[in-house]
Write a protein that holds these residues in place. Structure first.
Motif, mmCIF file in Angstrom:
data_model
loop_
_atom_site.group_PDB
_atom_site.id
_atom_site.type_symbol
_atom_site.label_atom_id
_atom_site.label_comp_id
_atom_site.label_asym_id
_atom_site.label_seq_id
_atom_site.Cartn_x
_atom_site.Cartn_y
_atom_site.Cartn_z
ATOM 1 N N PRO A 52 1.042 -1.112 0.034
ATOM 2 C CA PRO A 52 -0.001 -0.127 0.077
ATOM 3 C C PRO A 52 0.804 1.574 -0.085
ATOM 4 C CG PRO A 52 -0.010 -0.927 2.093
ATOM 5 C CD PRO A 52 0.686 -1.906 1.234
ATOM 6 N N ALA A 53 0.300 2.433 -0.178
ATOM 7 C CA ALA A 53 0.964 3.558 -0.283
ATOM 8 C C ALA A 53 1.430 4.209 1.014
ATOM 9 C CB ALA A 53 0.107 5.005 -0.858
ATOM 10 N N PRO A 54 2.714 4.090 1.483
ATOM 11 C CA PRO A 54 3.368 4.186 2.862
ATOM 12 C C PRO A 54 2.691 5.233 3.688
ATOM 13 C CG PRO A 54 5.061 4.887 1.104
ATOM 14 C CD PRO A 54 3.804 4.325 0.289
ATOM 15 N N SER A 55 2.662 6.387 3.284
ATOM 16 C CA SER A 55 2.184 7.542 4.079
ATOM 17 C C SER A 55 1.793 8.564 3.489
ATOM 18 C CB SER A 55 3.416 8.036 4.687
ATOM 19 O OG SER A 55 3.196 9.201 5.894
ATOM 20 N N THR A 56 1.056 9.418 4.154
ATOM 21 C CA THR A 56 0.508 10.917 3.503
ATOM 22 C C THR A 56 1.013 12.160 3.944
ATOM 23 O OG1 THR A 56 -1.079 10.998 5.201
ATOM 24 C CG2 THR A 56 -1.898 9.840 3.241
ATOM 25 N N SER A 57 2.443 11.710 4.881
ATOM 26 C CA SER A 57 3.047 12.777 5.464
ATOM 27 C C SER A 57 4.244 13.099 4.479
ATOM 28 C CB SER A 57 3.825 12.285 6.732
ATOM 29 O OG SER A 57 5.006 13.210 7.212
ATOM 30 N N GLU A 58 4.445 14.614 4.599
ATOM 31 C CA GLU A 58 5.453 15.078 3.546
ATOM 32 C C GLU A 58 6.949 14.823 4.181
ATOM 33 O OE1 GLU A 58 5.223 16.548 0.770
ATOM 34 O OE2 GLU A 58 3.023 16.455 0.805
ATOM 35 N N VAL A 59 6.956 14.449 5.578
ATOM 36 C CA VAL A 59 8.535 14.115 5.839
ATOM 37 C C VAL A 59 8.749 12.628 6.079
ATOM 38 C CG1 VAL A 59 8.455 16.396 7.067
ATOM 39 C CG2 VAL A 59 7.503 14.436 8.336
ATOM 40 N N ALA A 60 7.952 11.723 5.516
ATOM 41 C CA ALA A 60 8.009 10.465 5.432
ATOM 42 C C ALA A 60 9.085 9.950 4.788
ATOM 43 C CB ALA A 60 6.737 9.701 5.103
ATOM 44 N N GLU A 61 9.826 8.829 5.362
ATOM 45 C CA GLU A 61 11.234 8.202 4.565
ATOM 46 C C GLU A 61 10.808 7.017 4.655
ATOM 47 O OE1 GLU A 61 14.289 9.552 7.205
ATOM 48 O OE2 GLU A 61 14.190 11.594 6.551
ATOM 49 N N THR A 62 10.898 6.434 3.553
ATOM 50 C CA THR A 62 10.404 5.035 3.208
ATOM 51 C C THR A 62 11.304 4.103 2.612
ATOM 52 O OG1 THR A 62 8.112 5.469 2.894
ATOM 53 C CG2 THR A 62 8.907 3.128 2.257
ATOM 54 N N VAL A 63 12.014 3.024 3.095
ATOM 55 C CA VAL A 63 12.770 2.098 2.629
ATOM 56 C C VAL A 63 12.027 0.859 2.176
ATOM 57 C CG1 VAL A 63 14.780 0.795 2.881
ATOM 58 C CG2 VAL A 63 14.660 3.076 3.880
ATOM 59 N N TYR A 64 12.366 0.428 0.785
ATOM 60 C CA TYR A 64 11.922 -0.997 0.422
ATOM 61 C C TYR A 64 13.114 -1.793 0.169
ATOM 62 C CZ TYR A 64 7.718 1.284 -1.321
ATOM 63 O OH TYR A 64 6.515 2.225 -1.244
ATOM 64 N N THR A 65 12.959 -3.077 0.844
ATOM 65 C CA THR A 65 13.765 -4.148 0.948
ATOM 66 C C THR A 65 13.307 -5.266 0.206
ATOM 67 O OG1 THR A 65 14.898 -3.295 2.987
ATOM 68 C CG2 THR A 65 15.610 -5.348 2.300
ATOM 69 N N SER A 66 13.796 -5.935 -0.827
ATOM 70 C CA SER A 66 13.448 -6.873 -1.555
ATOM 71 C C SER A 66 14.194 -7.899 -1.531
ATOM 72 C CB SER A 66 13.091 -6.376 -3.009
ATOM 73 O OG SER A 66 12.590 -7.513 -3.893
ATOM 74 N N TYR A 67 13.905 -9.257 -1.495
ATOM 75 C CA TYR A 67 14.753 -10.317 -1.217
ATOM 76 C C TYR A 67 14.189 -11.562 -1.460
ATOM 77 C CZ TYR A 67 17.735 -13.685 1.313
ATOM 78 O OH TYR A 67 18.371 -15.102 1.580
ATOM 79 N N THR A 68 14.878 -12.451 -2.186
ATOM 80 C CA THR A 68 14.375 -14.108 -2.625
ATOM 81 C C THR A 68 15.525 -14.851 -1.653
ATOM 82 O OG1 THR A 68 13.429 -13.551 -4.694
ATOM 83 C CG2 THR A 68 14.116 -15.780 -4.260
ATOM 84 N N PRO A 69 15.174 -15.849 -1.083
ATOM 85 C CA PRO A 69 16.009 -16.817 -0.312
ATOM 86 C C PRO A 69 16.780 -17.632 -1.470
ATOM 87 C CG PRO A 69 14.111 -16.864 0.781
ATOM 88 C CD PRO A 69 13.780 -16.100 -0.587
ATOM 89 N N ALA A 70 18.011 -17.987 -0.994
ATOM 90 C CA ALA A 70 18.848 -18.862 -1.897
ATOM 91 C C ALA A 70 18.556 -20.094 -1.957
ATOM 92 C CB ALA A 70 20.378 -18.620 -1.687
ATOM 93 N N GLY A 71 17.875 -20.815 -2.896
ATOM 94 C CA GLY A 71 17.610 -22.330 -2.903
ATOM 95 C C GLY A 71 16.338 -22.831 -2.309
ATOM 96 N N THR A 72 16.034 -23.743 -2.561
ATOM 97 C CA THR A 72 14.733 -24.375 -1.939
ATOM 98 C C THR A 72 15.102 -25.839 -1.617
ATOM 99 O OG1 THR A 72 14.079 -25.187 -4.069
ATOM 100 C CG2 THR A 72 13.239 -22.920 -3.549
ATOM 101 N N GLU A 73 14.386 -26.415 -0.492
ATOM 102 C CA GLU A 73 14.619 -27.701 -0.179
ATOM 103 C C GLU A 73 14.201 -28.752 -1.066
ATOM 104 O OE1 GLU A 73 16.050 -28.821 2.422
ATOM 105 O OE2 GLU A 73 16.602 -26.674 2.940
ATOM 106 N N ALA A 74 13.353 -28.156 -1.927
ATOM 107 C CA ALA A 74 12.506 -29.251 -2.868
ATOM 108 C C ALA A 74 13.206 -29.544 -4.100
ATOM 109 C CB ALA A 74 11.126 -28.786 -3.130
ATOM 110 N N GLY A 75 14.253 -28.584 -4.248
ATOM 111 C CA GLY A 75 14.677 -28.886 -5.747
ATOM 112 C C GLY A 75 15.218 -27.295 -6.453
#
Length: 511
Positions: A52-75
């Motif tokens: 969602p939109a993070p804030s309606t404040s003009e002084v808001a500071e937003t950080v997005y962190t995107s990550y995919t784990p390495a490997g899967t147990e199933a293959g």
């Protein structure tokens, strides 16, 4: 809620390709083998998320962190360029805007907005910053090797104003049914439910509000349109003519399509944060990750069925489960929101709350959440802990920071052993893995696990190894000007794999 979605189209295409190939290459006169009963777990090939939109404040500071784990147990996940998988992607895009009262905007995506935090390889988080009130809601998807376990954390600091606080949210997978205990229509609260549609087709949503006396008289809550790739924020207090209620339970469903949903909370005195959807209704509930220095804790429970619920309330600490003083049992009337204050609850120890039926033979489904406050007076800060689901295979929480993150794990039934991995840093830092044993009915905090030589943010991934069910949450603490700003995210299983039935040749279907 927060369910990872396997692309049905991709699955159907894959199965069609397998059976078609078998039919074309079968030797003449060869009988079809018996149907295989076994299923195979394979990595999902596509998932979607909505922020969602993070804030309606003009002084808001937003950080997005995107990550995919390495490997899967199933293959191994599909590689780029092989078997039609194409180049893996994990991309967020701006959603179209909407007005704060729930009306759709002009449907145009902000031209200046850029897609933040684009993951390129599993195992290394990527961050992006966005400041101010004009930051849009985001929708996105991950494919191929970047899909299994893809996680995006949206963290916003608002240092001043009516929405002051640290707001943290794990961007959710689209779904059709959400429960939000611990929302409010009180005059001091400004709670918006954000409906975000990441799909190519429009969705239609309904909202129900339940107070201490039952269903509130509502208006404009049925048939709310949510256009494709758009977001609609709705102020809860405008949906009812009933008197303001301190505690309400919000039920969001869709008549058509899927949406992501979250409640943005701003309290005039206590700060602000996101309220995520609680785990699906169940006869028991686990609420993990109450901070050790919680100044106040308020439990909100709702029974959506036709029967009242009688619950045992237990507090799980590092030394075991105890009964909170004056709160050993809770009666929850059907269709009504019940709340109780739990003062002086943790006494300096990180903890979790267990809810279970007084009569194990007669469980009644409930949904639950905690409102937690740290600090005092004008230095207070608020956060929420919804009931969590068990981690069955793997769960990840992103945007962890040096000396600011505490992972809390709890095992309500039996001893459990888990593997916890701190990923590489978004700047630099080598991954670290630790095996942790969580004793039955205890809560274990981990505040010392971080990548070696860390610079930037990192992700924490939890994988059960053996034993009983495990639940978890992460607390992120970022003090500002004497205010103990914090946010808590419960861990949800990432559903990075899916069972696929074994296909076999059966030319009889052509007869």
């Amino acid at each position: 809620m927060k369910r990872t979605t396997l692309s049905l189209i991709a699955g159907a295409t894959a199965l069609a390709a397998v059976t078609g190939f078998a039919a074309l290459t079968a030797p003449e006169g060869t009988a079809a083998p018996e149907a295989a009963k076994a299923t195979t777990r394979l990595p999902v090939e596509r998932v979607g998320l909505a922020c969602p939109a993070p804030s309606t404040s003009e002084v808001a500071e937003t950080v997005y962190t995107s990550y995919t784990p390495a490997g899967t147990e199933a293959g191994k996940a599909p590689e780029a360029g092989k078997d039609g998988a194409g180049q893996p992607t994990a991309l967020l895009r701006p959603a179209a805007g909407a007005t704060a009262d729930g009306g759709a905007g002009d449907g145009k995506k902000p031209a200046a907005a850029k897609a933040p935090a684009t993951v390129t390889v599993p195992g290394k988080p990527v961050t992006a910053e966005a400041d101010g009130a004009a930051v849009p809601a985001l929708t996105g998807s991950a494919t191929g090797a970047l899909a299994p376990g893809w996680t995006v954390q949206q963290t916003t600091v608002v240092p001043a104003g009516g929405s002051r606080g640290l707001l943290g949210l794990t961007c959710g997978a689209p779904d059709t049914d959400f429960w939000f205990p611990a929302a409010s229509t009180a005059q001091a609260r400004h709670d918006y439910v954000h409906l975000t549609n990441p799909d190519d087709t429009a969705a239609v949503a309904d909202i129900e509000l339940y107070g201490p006396e039952g269903l509130l008289k509502s208006q404009f809550t049925e048939g709310i349109p949510v256009p494709a790739h758009s977001t609609v924020p709705v102020l809860l207090s405008t949906l009812t003519a009933d008197a303001p209620q301190r505690d309400v339970t919000v039920h969001v469903t869709t008549r058509s399509g899927r949406i992501g949903a979250a409640v943005g909370v701003a309290d005039d005195k206590l700060g602000s944060d996101w309220l995520s959807a609680a785990a699906d209704p169940s006869g028991s509930a686990v609420l993990p990750g109450i901070p050790a220095d919680a100044a106040s804790v308020r439990l909100v429970v709702f029974a959506p069925g036709e029967d009242d619920a009688d619950l045992k309330v237990e507090l799980s600490t590092a030394n075991g489960a105890i009964v909170p003083a004056g709160a050993d049992a809770l009666h929850v009337k059907s269709g009504m929101t019940t709340s109780i204050d739990l003062p002086d609850l943790t006494r300096g120890s990180a903890a979790s709350l267990f809810l279970s039926p007084e009569d194990p033979k007669r469980p009644v489904p409930v949904v639950a959440a905690l409102q937690v406050v740290r600090g005092k007076g004008d230095k207070s800060e608020i956060a929420f802990i919804p009931a969590a689901g068990a981690i069955s295979a793997r769960a990840t929480v992103a945007d962890n920071r040096a000396k600011a993150s505490t992972l809390v794990l709890t095992a309500p039934e039996a001893d459990a052993q888990v593997k916890v991995t701190a990923s590489a840093g978004s700047g630099v830092g080598a991954p670290v893995t630790k095996t942790v044993t969580v004793k039955a009915r205890t809560t274990t905090p981990l505040a010392d696990l971080a990548p070696q030589g860390l610079k930037g943010a990192y992700a924490l991934t939890v994988e059960p190894v053996s034993g009983g069910k495990v639940y978890g949450a992460r607390t992120l603490t970022v003090p500002q000007d004497g205010v103990p700003m914090f946010t808590v995210q419960t861990l949800a299983d990432d559903r990075g794999t899916v069972e696929v039935p074994s296909a076999h040749q059966d030319l009889g279907v052509l007869d």
